[in-house]
Design an enzyme around this catalytic site. Sequence first.
Site, PDB file in Angstrom:
ATOM      1  N   ASP A   1      31.254  48.211  33.449  1.00 20.62           N
ATOM      2  CA  ASP A   1      30.486  48.931  32.433  1.00 20.62           C
ATOM      3  C   ASP A   1      31.218  50.186  31.961  1.00 20.62           C
ATOM      4  OD1 ASP A   1      28.299  49.317  30.773  1.00 20.62           O
ATOM      5  OD2 ASP A   1      27.140  50.394  32.286  1.00 20.62           O
TER       6      ASP A   1
ATOM      7  N   HIS B   1      36.404  47.398  24.551  1.00 15.79           N
ATOM      8  CA  HIS B   1      36.377  46.076  25.185  1.00 15.79           C
ATOM      9  C   HIS B   1      37.799  45.516  25.339  1.00 15.79           C
ATOM     10  CE1 HIS B   1      32.103  46.231  25.073  1.00 15.79           C
ATOM     11  NE2 HIS B   1      31.990  46.086  23.769  1.00 15.79           N
TER      12      HIS B   1
ATOM     13  N   LEU C   1      43.764  34.319  44.434  1.00 17.25           N
ATOM     14  CA  LEU C   1      42.459  34.939  44.170  1.00 17.25           C
ATOM     15  C   LEU C   1      41.537  33.997  43.391  1.00 17.25           C
ATOM     16  CD1 LEU C   1      40.943  37.833  44.160  1.00 17.25           C
ATOM     17  CD2 LEU C   1      41.699  37.931  41.777  1.00 17.25           C
TER      18      LEU C   1
HETATM   19  C1  IPE Z   1      25.844  45.192  32.139  1.00 13.51           C
HETATM   20  O1  IPE Z   1      26.131  46.260  31.315  1.00 13.51           O
HETATM   21  C2  IPE Z   1      26.467  43.947  31.609  1.00 13.51           C
HETATM   22  C3  IPE Z   1      27.929  43.872  31.655  1.00 13.51           C
HETATM   23  C4  IPE Z   1      28.729  44.759  32.159  1.00 13.51           C
HETATM   24  C5  IPE Z   1      28.497  42.681  31.112  1.00 13.51           C
HETATM   25  P1  IPE Z   1      25.127  46.741  30.176  1.00 13.51           P
HETATM   26  O2  IPE Z   1      25.774  47.901  29.512  1.00 13.51           O
HETATM   27  O3  IPE Z   1      24.747  45.603  29.318  1.00 13.51           O
HETATM   28  O4  IPE Z   1      23.857  47.196  31.017  1.00 13.51           O
HETATM   29  P2  IPE Z   1      22.638  48.137  30.600  1.00 13.51           P
HETATM   30  O5  IPE Z   1      22.094  47.593  29.307  1.00 13.51           O
HETATM   31  O6  IPE Z   1      23.162  49.517  30.427  1.00 13.51           O
HETATM   32  O7  IPE Z   1      21.686  48.040  31.741  1.00 13.51           O
HETATM   33  C1  IPE Z   2      30.434  46.838  29.346  1.00 17.04           C
HETATM   34  O1  IPE Z   2      30.649  47.961  28.585  1.00 17.04           O
HETATM   35  C2  IPE Z   2      30.913  45.587  28.658  1.00 17.04           C
HETATM   36  C3  IPE Z   2      29.844  44.709  28.169  1.00 17.04           C
HETATM   37  C4  IPE Z   2      28.554  44.866  28.389  1.00 17.04           C
HETATM   38  C5  IPE Z   2      30.235  43.601  27.349  1.00 17.04           C
HETATM   39  P1  IPE Z   2      29.556  48.481  27.559  1.00 17.04           P
HETATM   40  O2  IPE Z   2      29.829  47.852  26.241  1.00 17.04           O
HETATM   41  O3  IPE Z   2      28.192  48.289  28.091  1.00 17.04           O
HETATM   42  O4  IPE Z   2      29.914  50.016  27.486  1.00 17.04           O
HETATM   43  P2  IPE Z   2      28.897  51.227  27.415  1.00 17.04           P
HETATM   44  O5  IPE Z   2      27.967  51.112  28.587  1.00 17.04           O
HETATM   45  O6  IPE Z   2      28.174  51.130  26.119  1.00 17.04           O
HETATM   46  O7  IPE Z   2      29.762  52.440  27.502  1.00 17.04           O
HETATM   47 MG    MG Z   3      26.957  49.435  29.208  1.00 17.43          MG
END
Ligand code: IPE
Ligand code: IPE
Ligand code: MG
Length: 242
Positions: A15, A32, A126
Site C-alpha cells: 500500500d 503503481h 521462491l
Molecule cells: C489494499 O489497499 C489493497 C491493495 C494493496 C491491493 P487499499 O488502498 O485498497 O486499502 P484501503 O482502501 O485503504 O483499505
Molecule cells: C496500493 O497503493 C496499490 C493498489 C491498491 C492497487 P494505493 O493505490 O492504495 O496507494 P495509496 O494508499 O492511495 O497511497
Molecule cells: Mg491504499
Amino acid sequence: MTSHSLPVHVAIVMDGNGRWASKRFLPRLAGHHQGVESLKRCAKACDARGIRVLTVFAFSSENWSRPAEEVSGLMDLFAMALGREVSQMHQEGVRMHFVGDRSKLSDRVLREMEQATALTCNNTGLILNICFNYGGRWDIVQAVQSLIAKNLPATEKNLCAMMSLAHVPDPDLVIRTGGEQRISNFLLWQSAYAEFVFSEQLWPDFNEQELDKALQIFAKRQRRFGKISPQLNADGSLPLSS
Ligand code: IPE
Ligand code: IPE
Ligand code: MG
C-alpha cells in the site's frame, strides 16, 4: 537466526503507491509503476534470505470502485509488467501463481497470467503468489461453493483444501506498508495466526532494509498458538509433538 525465526511465508499488502506519486506531483499511476519495481526488488530480497513463499496483494475486490481511469491503468500495467518481467522471474527460478476471482478479468490479463504460470510452473525457487482481484471474503465463499459442488462436509480441513492458497502453508508474517493498520479484506482465513508488522514506508520506498526490520521484529515475537510460554521450546519454537 534460528530457522523458526525466519518466516517461511511472508504476505504483503503493498500500500501507498498513490501517496508516493502525489508527494511528487505525479499521476497515481506513476506510483503503481514504481510499485512494480519495488515488488521485483522485494521478491529477490526474500529469496536471498531463504523465505520460501511471498504473497502480495496487488488488486483487491474493492479496488474496482476507484476511478475508471485508475482501474484501467492498473489492468494495463499488470498485463504489461507481466509480459515484460516474466522471463527474468523465470531465470531467477520464481514459481508464479495468481490468486483471485478471474471472472471479471480481461482476456489479455488472463493470457498473461496463464503464460506466466505455465512458464514458471516447474521452478523450485521462491513461490510468488500474486493476489489480483482478490478478497478474503471472496476466497472463503468460493471455497464453500467448491465444498457444496463436491458434496463434501463443511469441516475445517475440507475448507482449507479449497482455499486459494492451499498450495502453501499459512503466512507467518503479514506486512502492510503505507502506514494504515488494517487488513482491507486480504488473507482473512489464512492470517489466523500470522504476525503483523506495519511499516510507515510507502510501498515504492520499501527496500531491503525495511524488509530486514520487519524480519527482525518477527524474530522477536513469541508465537504461542494458544499455548502458554512454558509449553514452548527454550528457543521459542513449538515442540515437535504439538
Ligand atoms: C489494499 O489497499 C489493497 C491493495 C494493496 C491491493 P487499499 O488502498 O485498497 O486499502 P484501503 O482502501 O485503504 O483499505
Ligand atoms: C496500493 O497503493 C496499490 C493498489 C491498491 C492497487 P494505493 O493505490 O492504495 O496507494 P495509496 O494508499 O492511495 O497511497
Ligand atoms: Mg491504499
